[in-house]
Design a protein around this motif. Structure first.
Motif, PDB file in Angstrom:
ATOM      1  N   TRP A  94       0.810  -1.215   0.000  1.00 18.57           N
ATOM      2  CA  TRP A  94       0.000   0.000   0.000  1.00 18.57           C
ATOM      3  C   TRP A  94       0.851   1.277   0.000  1.00 18.57           C
ATOM      4  N   MET A  95       2.174   1.112  -0.052  1.00 12.02           N
ATOM      5  CA  MET A  95       3.026   2.306   0.094  1.00 12.02           C
ATOM      6  C   MET A  95       2.979   3.195  -1.148  1.00 12.02           C
ATOM      7  N   PRO A  96       2.839   4.514  -0.971  1.00  6.74           N
ATOM      8  CA  PRO A  96       2.982   5.393  -2.124  1.00  6.74           C
ATOM      9  C   PRO A  96       4.354   5.176  -2.770  1.00  6.74           C
ATOM     10  N   ARG A  97       4.483   5.507  -4.058  1.00  5.44           N
ATOM     11  CA  ARG A  97       5.740   5.268  -4.767  1.00  5.44           C
ATOM     12  C   ARG A  97       6.804   6.288  -4.356  1.00  5.44           C
ATOM     13  N   PRO A  98       8.088   5.963  -4.607  1.00  6.64           N
ATOM     14  CA  PRO A  98       9.145   6.920  -4.246  1.00  6.64           C
ATOM     15  C   PRO A  98       8.869   8.294  -4.868  1.00  6.64           C
ATOM     16  N   GLY A  99       9.038   9.323  -4.072  1.00  9.01           N
ATOM     17  CA  GLY A  99       8.835  10.684  -4.578  1.00  9.01           C
ATOM     18  C   GLY A  99       7.413  11.193  -4.412  1.00  9.01           C
ATOM     19  N   GLN A 100       6.489  10.305  -3.991  1.00 11.70           N
ATOM     20  CA  GLN A 100       5.103  10.773  -3.831  1.00 11.70           C
ATOM     21  C   GLN A 100       4.833  11.312  -2.424  1.00 11.70           C
ATOM     22  N   ILE A 101       5.767  11.104  -1.505  1.00 10.61           N
ATOM     23  CA  ILE A 101       5.545  11.574  -0.130  1.00 10.61           C
ATOM     24  C   ILE A 101       6.494  12.716   0.184  1.00 10.61           C
ATOM     25  N   ALA A 102       5.976  13.744   0.835  1.00  8.17           N
ATOM     26  CA  ALA A 102       6.841  14.835   1.307  1.00  8.17           C
ATOM     27  C   ALA A 102       6.523  15.106   2.773  1.00  8.17           C
ATOM     28  N   TYR A 103       7.536  15.517   3.507  1.00  8.41           N
ATOM     29  CA  TYR A 103       7.353  15.824   4.928  1.00  8.41           C
ATOM     30  C   TYR A 103       7.771  17.265   5.178  1.00  8.41           C
ATOM     31  N   THR A 104       6.994  17.962   5.978  1.00  4.88           N
ATOM     32  CA  THR A 104       7.452  19.258   6.447  1.00  4.88           C
ATOM     33  C   THR A 104       7.125  19.300   7.934  1.00  4.88           C
ATOM     34  N   ARG A 105       7.831  20.139   8.656  1.00  3.86           N
ATOM     35  CA  ARG A 105       7.663  20.099  10.095  1.00  3.86           C
ATOM     36  C   ARG A 105       6.971  21.358  10.595  1.00  3.86           C
ATOM     37  N   GLN A 106       5.943  21.167  11.405  1.00  6.49           N
ATOM     38  CA  GLN A 106       5.299  22.298  12.069  1.00  6.49           C
ATOM     39  C   GLN A 106       6.099  22.519  13.348  1.00  6.49           C
ATOM     40  N   GLN A 107       6.965  23.547  13.314  1.00  8.60           N
ATOM     41  CA  GLN A 107       7.926  23.641  14.428  1.00  8.60           C
ATOM     42  C   GLN A 107       7.284  23.911  15.781  1.00  8.60           C
ATOM     43  N   VAL A 108       6.124  24.625  15.744  1.00  3.56           N
ATOM     44  CA  VAL A 108       5.382  24.839  16.997  1.00  3.56           C
ATOM     45  C   VAL A 108       3.927  24.452  16.757  1.00  3.56           C
ATOM     46  N   PRO A 109       3.314  23.704  17.686  1.00  6.45           N
ATOM     47  CA  PRO A 109       1.931  23.259  17.450  1.00  6.45           C
ATOM     48  C   PRO A 109       0.925  24.375  17.699  1.00  6.45           C
ATOM     49  N   LEU A 110       0.779  25.262  16.706  1.00  6.85           N
ATOM     50  CA  LEU A 110      -0.099  26.427  16.888  1.00  6.85           C
ATOM     51  C   LEU A 110      -1.515  26.173  16.404  1.00  6.85           C
ATOM     52  N   GLY A 111      -1.837  24.917  16.117  1.00  3.94           N
ATOM     53  CA  GLY A 111      -3.208  24.608  15.713  1.00  3.94           C
ATOM     54  C   GLY A 111      -3.279  24.043  14.300  1.00  3.94           C
ATOM     55  N   LEU A 112      -4.477  23.504  13.990  1.00  8.00           N
ATOM     56  CA  LEU A 112      -4.676  22.856  12.690  1.00  8.00           C
ATOM     57  C   LEU A 112      -4.484  23.833  11.522  1.00  8.00           C
ATOM     58  N   GLY A 113      -4.999  25.060  11.676  1.00  4.75           N
ATOM     59  CA  GLY A 113      -4.854  26.050  10.598  1.00  4.75           C
ATOM     60  C   GLY A 113      -3.381  26.313  10.310  1.00  4.75           C
ATOM     61  N   HIS A 114      -2.606  26.413  11.355  1.00  7.50           N
ATOM     62  CA  HIS A 114      -1.171  26.651  11.209  1.00  7.50           C
ATOM     63  C   HIS A 114      -0.499  25.457  10.527  1.00  7.50           C
ATOM     64  N   ALA A 115      -0.923  24.238  10.899  1.00  7.99           N
ATOM     65  CA  ALA A 115      -0.340  23.034  10.284  1.00  7.99           C
ATOM     66  C   ALA A 115      -0.595  23.036   8.769  1.00  7.99           C
ATOM     67  N   VAL A 116      -1.813  23.378   8.372  1.00  8.69           N
ATOM     68  CA  VAL A 116      -2.144  23.407   6.936  1.00  8.69           C
ATOM     69  C   VAL A 116      -1.304  24.484   6.240  1.00  8.69           C
ATOM     70  N   TRP A 117      -1.187  25.631   6.870  1.00  4.67           N
ATOM     71  CA  TRP A 117      -0.417  26.746   6.298  1.00  4.67           C
ATOM     72  C   TRP A 117       1.053  26.347   6.092  1.00  4.67           C
ATOM     73  N   CYS A 118       1.589  25.516   6.996  1.00  5.44           N
ATOM     74  CA  CYS A 118       2.985  25.081   6.876  1.00  5.44           C
ATOM     75  C   CYS A 118       3.243  24.330   5.567  1.00  5.44           C
ATOM     76  N   ALA A 119       2.188  23.816   4.931  1.00  6.21           N
ATOM     77  CA  ALA A 119       2.375  23.036   3.696  1.00  6.21           C
ATOM     78  C   ALA A 119       2.198  23.885   2.443  1.00  6.21           C
ATOM     79  N   ARG A 120       2.071  25.220   2.601  1.00  9.80           N
ATOM     80  CA  ARG A 120       1.692  26.066   1.460  1.00  9.80           C
ATOM     81  C   ARG A 120       2.642  25.947   0.275  1.00  9.80           C
ATOM     82  N   ASN A 121       3.962  25.877   0.532  1.00  7.27           N
ATOM     83  CA  ASN A 121       4.906  25.843  -0.588  1.00  7.27           C
ATOM     84  C   ASN A 121       4.893  24.492  -1.301  1.00  7.27           C
ATOM     85  N   LEU A 122       4.487  23.463  -0.590  1.00  4.08           N
ATOM     86  CA  LEU A 122       4.412  22.139  -1.209  1.00  4.08           C
ATOM     87  C   LEU A 122       3.131  21.976  -2.034  1.00  4.08           C
ATOM     88  N   ILE A 123       2.134  22.777  -1.727  1.00  4.76           N
ATOM     89  CA  ILE A 123       0.872  22.718  -2.478  1.00  4.76           C
ATOM     90  C   ILE A 123       0.948  23.631  -3.702  1.00  4.76           C
TER      91      ILE A 123
END
Ligand code: UTP
Length: 290
Positions: A94-123
């Protein structure tokens, strides 16, 4: 024609305080329901909906998730030597193929909205999905797939919704309904955790979203809301004010709140009962016969 949804964000940066000490060294999204971590259910639901890029916004102790979505050569070699082919499929088919997964880190847990915003450059500049793995859905058809199909007709933004007891509106994001055809709801407002007396409805947003990239600008501007966190719901309210279509979908399926201990236990029972190899044994336990 609405633009195709190719990317999904999986926010896994919460502290999971309701599950301490289990979540001391691993994210709550690694908790298993029967024999599979919550995050894997969410990724499989996204795969079934045609998602091609999987973006994890992690917090502390992300390595368990990274390892889960990677080959474990030692384990696979041992299983192969022992002729356990079925188990090899269980650990990697079931694993996504190489290159299909990206990780970014929410350095401070400021909430769900902040977590989504942390991915802006990847989207970048395209619509995308958000899946909260602790909202686990038992459904014949992937909930996100149902949403992707509905959104391809409506365009704009979409959230999954379900009815909750009126006295529980203060636990959820609640929608204000302009029109409701029984399945699709035209949303004219959203409020985070309103008191039952002030709640505009008892239709709650659950952790599945299809959002337009404008949401990142809104997240940048809104500041902290309920609980001192940057709330995704507040940014959604801004999107609605911006005038783009915003719909709620009453999906086919049952949702379990696995961020809560009782919801998590209930999910384990329901998913075990749905497994043909376990149904009978679990039924016996529930009936007090074993
Ligand atoms: P919750 O509200 O359930 O918070 O987050 P939590 O920290 O995970 O858990 P508790 O309440 O302390 O037990 C809802 C979703 O938002 C993510 C969580 O991982 C979960 O999927 N989240 C929340 C983040 O990614 N970052 C945050 O800062 C907060």
């Amino acid at each position: 024609m609405a633009q195709r949804i190719r990317k999904a964000i999986f926010p896994v940066g919460g502290l999971g305080t309701r599950f301490l000490p289990a979540t001391k060294a691993m994210p709550k999204e690694m908790l298993p329901v029967v024999d599979k971590p919550l995050i894997q259910y969410a990724v499989e639901e996204a795969q079934a909906a045609g998602i091609e890029e999987f973006i994890f916004v992690t917090g502390r102790s992300k390595t368990a998730i990274e390892d889960h979505f990677d080959h474990s050569y030692e384990l696979e070699t041992t299983l192969r030597e022992r002729g356990k082919e079925t188990q090899i499929a269980a650990v990697n088919s079931w694993m996504p193929r190489p290159g299909q997964i990206a990780y970014t880190r929410q350095q401070v847990p400021l909430g769900l909205g902040h977590a989504v915003w942390c991915a802006r450059n990847l989207i970048g500049d395209e619509p995308f999905a958000v899946l909260l793995a602790d909202d686990l859905i038992l459904a014949e058809r992937s909930c996100l797939k149902q949403m992707v199909e509905a959104q391809s007709a409506t365009g704009g933004n979409m959230v999954a919704v379900m009815e909750v007891p009126h006295e529980h509106t203060n636990r959820y994001g609640i929608v204000d309904v302009a029109r409701d055809d029984g399945r699709l709801v035209d949303v004219k407002g959203v409020v985070e955790k309103p008191d039952p007396a002030a709640a505009p409805s008892n239709l709650s947003i659950i952790g599945r979203y299809i959002l337009q990239p404008e949401v990142f600008d809104r997240l940048e501007r809104i500041g902290r809301g309920a609980g001192g966190e940057i709330q995704l719901t507040d940014a959604l309210a801004e999107l609605i004010r911006g005038g783009k279509p915003f719909h709620g979908l009453r999906f086919d399926g049952k949702r379990f709140d696995c961020g809560d201990k009782v919801g998590f236990l209930e999910a384990n029972i329901a998913f075990a009962l749905a497994r043909p190899d376990m149904t009978e044994a679990v039924r016996k336990i529930l009936d007090g016969q074993s």
